[in-house]
Design a protein around this motif. Structure first.
Motif, PDB file in Angstrom:
ATOM      1  N   HIS A 183       0.846  -1.187   0.000  1.00 53.66           N
ATOM      2  CA  HIS A 183       0.000   0.000   0.000  1.00 53.66           C
ATOM      3  C   HIS A 183       0.889   1.248   0.000  1.00 53.66           C
ATOM      4  O   HIS A 183       1.800   1.361   0.814  1.00 53.66           O
ATOM      5  N   CYS A 184       0.603   2.195  -0.900  1.00 53.72           N
ATOM      6  CA  CYS A 184       1.512   3.308  -1.174  1.00 53.72           C
ATOM      7  C   CYS A 184       1.104   4.601  -0.469  1.00 53.72           C
ATOM      8  O   CYS A 184      -0.078   4.956  -0.421  1.00 53.72           O
ATOM      9  N   ALA A 185       2.108   5.291   0.052  1.00 52.36           N
ATOM     10  CA  ALA A 185       1.930   6.651   0.556  1.00 52.36           C
ATOM     11  C   ALA A 185       2.985   7.529  -0.105  1.00 52.36           C
ATOM     12  O   ALA A 185       4.063   7.056  -0.469  1.00 52.36           O
ATOM     13  N   ASN A 186       2.662   8.814  -0.237  1.00 52.98           N
ATOM     14  CA  ASN A 186       3.580   9.719  -0.930  1.00 52.98           C
ATOM     15  C   ASN A 186       3.536  11.092  -0.294  1.00 52.98           C
ATOM     16  O   ASN A 186       2.508  11.520   0.238  1.00 52.98           O
ATOM     17  N   MET A 187       4.663  11.787  -0.331  1.00 56.83           N
ATOM     18  CA  MET A 187       4.687  13.174   0.117  1.00 56.83           C
ATOM     19  C   MET A 187       5.854  13.909  -0.526  1.00 56.83           C
ATOM     20  O   MET A 187       6.822  13.291  -0.990  1.00 56.83           O
ATOM     21  N   ALA A 188       5.736  15.226  -0.551  1.00 53.06           N
ATOM     22  CA  ALA A 188       6.818  16.093  -1.048  1.00 53.06           C
ATOM     23  C   ALA A 188       6.807  17.380  -0.239  1.00 53.06           C
ATOM     24  O   ALA A 188       5.744  17.850   0.181  1.00 53.06           O
ATOM     25  N   ARG A 189       7.988  17.918  -0.015  1.00 56.57           N
ATOM     26  CA  ARG A 189       8.114  19.195   0.675  1.00 56.57           C
ATOM     27  C   ARG A 189       9.186  20.032  -0.022  1.00 56.57           C
ATOM     28  O   ARG A 189      10.118  19.494  -0.635  1.00 56.57           O
ATOM     29  N   THR A 190       9.048  21.341   0.109  1.00 58.43           N
ATOM     30  CA  THR A 190      10.052  22.271  -0.398  1.00 58.43           C
ATOM     31  C   THR A 190      10.673  22.996   0.789  1.00 58.43           C
ATOM     32  O   THR A 190       9.953  23.478   1.676  1.00 58.43           O
ATOM     33  N   PHE A 191      11.996  23.052   0.794  1.00 58.75           N
ATOM     34  CA  PHE A 191      12.738  23.735   1.857  1.00 58.75           C
ATOM     35  C   PHE A 191      13.487  24.915   1.247  1.00 58.75           C
ATOM     36  O   PHE A 191      14.031  24.819   0.138  1.00 58.75           O
ATOM     37  N   PHE A 192      13.529  26.011   1.999  1.00 56.94           N
ATOM     38  CA  PHE A 192      14.074  27.257   1.483  1.00 56.94           C
ATOM     39  C   PHE A 192      15.258  27.694   2.349  1.00 56.94           C
ATOM     40  O   PHE A 192      15.146  27.760   3.577  1.00 56.94           O
ATOM     41  N   VAL A 193      16.368  28.031   1.693  1.00 56.44           N
ATOM     42  CA  VAL A 193      17.564  28.476   2.402  1.00 56.44           C
ATOM     43  C   VAL A 193      17.845  29.928   2.006  1.00 56.44           C
ATOM     44  O   VAL A 193      17.972  30.243   0.815  1.00 56.44           O
ATOM     45  N   ASP A 194      17.894  30.797   3.003  1.00 64.47           N
ATOM     46  CA  ASP A 194      18.090  32.237   2.782  1.00 64.47           C
ATOM     47  C   ASP A 194      17.110  32.786   1.746  1.00 64.47           C
ATOM     48  O   ASP A 194      17.508  33.477   0.789  1.00 64.47           O
ATOM     49  N   PRO A 195      15.825  32.500   1.896  1.00 68.64           N
ATOM     50  CA  PRO A 195      14.856  32.954   0.894  1.00 68.64           C
ATOM     51  C   PRO A 195      14.634  34.462   0.950  1.00 68.64           C
ATOM     52  O   PRO A 195      14.696  35.078   2.023  1.00 68.64           O
ATOM     53  N   SER A 236      11.917  26.847   6.319  1.00 72.12           N
ATOM     54  CA  SER A 236      12.862  27.880   5.884  1.00 72.12           C
ATOM     55  C   SER A 236      14.051  27.936   6.829  1.00 72.12           C
ATOM     56  O   SER A 236      13.906  27.789   8.048  1.00 72.12           O
ATOM     57  N   TYR A 237      15.238  28.162   6.250  1.00 71.72           N
ATOM     58  CA  TYR A 237      16.494  28.214   6.996  1.00 71.72           C
ATOM     59  C   TYR A 237      17.263  29.464   6.603  1.00 71.72           C
ATOM     60  O   TYR A 237      17.306  29.828   5.424  1.00 71.72           O
ATOM     61  N   PHE A 238      17.883  30.100   7.601  1.00 62.92           N
ATOM     62  CA  PHE A 238      18.736  31.250   7.324  1.00 62.92           C
ATOM     63  C   PHE A 238      20.142  30.936   7.825  1.00 62.92           C
ATOM     64  O   PHE A 238      20.368  30.845   9.031  1.00 62.92           O
ATOM     65  N   ILE A 239      21.060  30.733   6.896  1.00 61.50           N
ATOM     66  CA  ILE A 239      22.415  30.311   7.282  1.00 61.50           C
ATOM     67  C   ILE A 239      23.484  31.314   6.860  1.00 61.50           C
ATOM     68  O   ILE A 239      24.653  31.136   7.146  1.00 61.50           O
ATOM     69  N   ASN A 240      23.062  32.373   6.161  1.00 62.52           N
ATOM     70  CA  ASN A 240      24.020  33.394   5.727  1.00 62.52           C
ATOM     71  C   ASN A 240      23.509  34.774   6.110  1.00 62.52           C
ATOM     72  O   ASN A 240      23.424  35.680   5.278  1.00 62.52           O
ATOM     73  N   GLU A 241      23.135  34.934   7.377  1.00 63.47           N
ATOM     74  CA  GLU A 241      22.618  36.211   7.845  1.00 63.47           C
ATOM     75  C   GLU A 241      23.692  37.308   7.740  1.00 63.47           C
ATOM     76  O   GLU A 241      24.903  37.049   7.882  1.00 63.47           O
ATOM     77  N   LYS A 242      23.254  38.538   7.524  1.00 65.37           N
ATOM     78  CA  LYS A 242      24.175  39.677   7.481  1.00 65.37           C
ATOM     79  C   LYS A 242      24.817  39.875   8.847  1.00 65.37           C
ATOM     80  O   LYS A 242      24.207  39.638   9.884  1.00 65.37           O
ATOM     81  N   ASN A 243      26.048  40.328   8.863  1.00 64.42           N
ATOM     82  CA  ASN A 243      26.757  40.576  10.113  1.00 64.42           C
ATOM     83  C   ASN A 243      26.341  41.925  10.711  1.00 64.42           C
ATOM     84  O   ASN A 243      27.079  42.889  10.742  1.00 64.42           O
ATOM     85  N   ASP A 244      25.149  41.956  11.177  1.00 62.66           N
ATOM     86  CA  ASP A 244      24.605  43.169  11.781  1.00 62.66           C
ATOM     87  C   ASP A 244      23.850  42.769  13.026  1.00 62.66           C
ATOM     88  O   ASP A 244      22.862  42.071  12.962  1.00 62.66           O
ATOM     89  N   LYS A 245      24.341  43.221  14.172  1.00 64.39           N
ATOM     90  CA  LYS A 245      23.751  42.795  15.431  1.00 64.39           C
ATOM     91  C   LYS A 245      22.319  43.287  15.593  1.00 64.39           C
ATOM     92  O   LYS A 245      21.551  42.762  16.389  1.00 64.39           O
ATOM     93  N   ASP A 246      21.975  44.330  14.834  1.00 63.50           N
ATOM     94  CA  ASP A 246      20.621  44.873  14.977  1.00 63.50           C
ATOM     95  C   ASP A 246      19.593  44.122  14.148  1.00 63.50           C
ATOM     96  O   ASP A 246      18.401  44.348  14.274  1.00 63.50           O
ATOM     97  N   ILE A 247      20.088  43.214  13.286  1.00 60.02           N
ATOM     98  CA  ILE A 247      19.159  42.453  12.445  1.00 60.02           C
ATOM     99  C   ILE A 247      18.815  41.151  13.155  1.00 60.02           C
ATOM    100  O   ILE A 247      19.696  40.360  13.463  1.00 60.02           O
ATOM    101  N   MET A 248      17.545  40.972  13.402  1.00 57.49           N
ATOM    102  CA  MET A 248      17.076  39.768  14.082  1.00 57.49           C
ATOM    103  C   MET A 248      16.309  38.898  13.095  1.00 57.49           C
ATOM    104  O   MET A 248      15.614  39.408  12.209  1.00 57.49           O
TER     105      MET A 248
END
Length: 451
Positions: A276-288, A431-443
């Motif tokens: 019996h078959c099940a299926n799924m798909a997801r999209t992941f976003f890096v620094d979108p 969603s993932y953020f791995i290349n954030e700007k080097n600015d301490k005021d940016i959250m």
């Protein structure tokens, strides 16, 4: 794998027999005859296999079943007949017999004689067959000869059989749910962990390497310490991993050997548990960038609109009609990125061709049908202006796609469908953020997971 319990066998046989007796939806055939070839390494899963698994729980290779008025006849070897005898003895259905005919592989004359007698005396003038399958077994060839000798007409019932098997009983639904749970767990504990490790450790890995690992986990869920029910596991297809600007959101897409890129990543996988078959798909976003987030939010709205019409009694085609109407009214500039098909019926066959969710399909949703709902946009444009403040690899993209697919069970009446592949689709979880700007005021936005 083992035989179905007798009560399940007799319940399914009775429903199939009663359906056939009405005649109309079966193209007015008098009987149906379904052979199944011997096993082979390159054999595809067919409607013939689905028929045998539905009735018996096993493929019973190199056998033949003929369902006639008042009786199911099965031609098989001594060993298989001895196994099937338990169903013959332990259950029953009023006015319906289950008869076994032993055949010997080396005695073709005897096999031809048995089939000739059955076709002439029991099968009637119109015999339902699976004409789209090129059978090669001795039994299949003997069946064709017997039909010709009797002057009977062979009528294709491939799509009709698919529809007859599309409404699932409690036993099948429980198996689908288990397949869906395992599919979700493999996505979570295999793919997502591999993805996060690659980002965290700046490790180079190819789409094919990821897909191979996920495929192995589909076959053996214990590889990622998943506690799963006992049974037979396999991939419905080789998992599809895509990133780096080359996307195909069709079910026929394939995984290439290019290196995973940390931009927009699509994963599609399916697990077959006890067939019996099940299926799924997801999209992941890096620094979108913001335009990507906005388009994904529209995709989630579209998904909700489509789920809302997947109700018993509604046309299967209403999903595509709803999707096109929603996008045309809400954001017409996205209409050209919308696919024509929005999924398909799931079953023992991975893809039920009679239940494709496109605008032309006028068949009806029914309670206890199972579908793969696939919502996506293909080759969305990403302009330089939209990427002005982009970080990381997404700056290199000129086009991207997104896809969400789930295994969905149709409920009764106006009850909304049940999504049984439970992995989150919320923006904060994909969603993932791995290349954030080097600015301490940016959250980072609240809820976004930062590696």
């Amino acid at each position: 794998m083992s035989l179905l319990v007798p009560q399940t066998f007799w319940d399914r046989l009775s429903l199939l027999h009663d359906s056939l007796a009405t005649g109309e939806c079966w193209n007015d055939v008098d009987s149906i005859a379904v052979p199944i070839d011997p096993p082979s390494e390159d054999a595809a899963f067919t409607k013939s296999s689905a028929f045998f698994i539905h009735l018996f729980g096993l493929e019973l290779h190199d056998s033949l079943a003929m369902l006639c008025k008042g009786a199911l006849h099965v031609l098989a070897t001594d060993e298989k007949c001895a196994m099937l005898k338990a169903l013959q003895e332990e259950g029953q259905s009023a006015g319906l017999k289950f008869q076994l005919h032993r055949v010997c592989k080396d005695n073709h004359e005897s096999t031809h004689a048995i089939l000739a007698k059955l076709v002439k005396s029991q099968a009637g003038r119109k015999i339902g067959c699976l004409e789209k399958i090129q059978f090669q077994s001795t039994l299949a060839l003997a069946l064709n000869k017997a039909i010709q000798s009797a002057g009977a007409e062979c009528i294709d019932v491939t799509s009709v059989l698919g529809m007859a098997l599309s409404v699932k009983d409690g036993h099948a639904l429980a198996t689908f749910r288990k397949a869906a749970v395992v599919t979700h767990k493999i996505l979570k504990h295999s793919f997502v962990r591999l993805l996060e490790d690659a980002f965290d450790q700046a490790k180079s890995i190819t789409h094919e390497e990821i897909a191979t690992h996920v495929d192995e986990c589909c076959e053996h869920p214990s590889k990622v310490n998943i506690k799963s029910p006992q049974g037979h596991y396999e991939s419905c297809y080789f998992p599809i991993v895509q990133s780096g600007g080359k996307y195909d959101i069709r079910p026929s897409a394939s995984t290439n050997g290019e290196t995973l890129s940390d931009d927009v990543i699509i994963i599609s996988l399916g697990v077959r548990y006890n067939f019996h078959c099940a299926n799924m798909a997801r999209t992941f976003f890096v620094d979108p960038v913001e335009s990507v987030r906005l388009n994904y939010s529209i995709l989630l709205e579209l998904r909700r609109e489509c789920l809302a019409v997947m109700l018993a009694g509604r046309c299967v085609g209403s999903v595509a009609e709803t999707a096109n109407r929603f996008i045309r009214q809400r954001c017409p500039h996205l209409l050209k990125f919308l696919p024509k098909n929005f999924g398909f019926g799931l079953g023992l066959d991975f893809r039920e061709s009679s239940l494709i969710m496109n605008a032309k399909n006028q068949r009806k949703f029914a309670q206890n049908m199972v579908f793969n709902l696939a919502i996506g946009f293909h080759d969305l444009e990403l302009t330089d202006m939209q990427k002005a403040d982009a970080q990381g690899s997404i700056r290199k993209l000129s086009k991207y796609s997104m896809l969400i697919a789930d295994t969905v069970l149709i409920q009764s009446g106006d009850e909304p469908p049940d999504i049984v592949t439970k992995h989150s689709v919320e923006w904060k979880d994909v969603s993932y953020f791995i290349n954030e700007k080097n600015d301490k005021d940016i959250m980072p936005p609240q809820g976004i997971f930062i590696l």
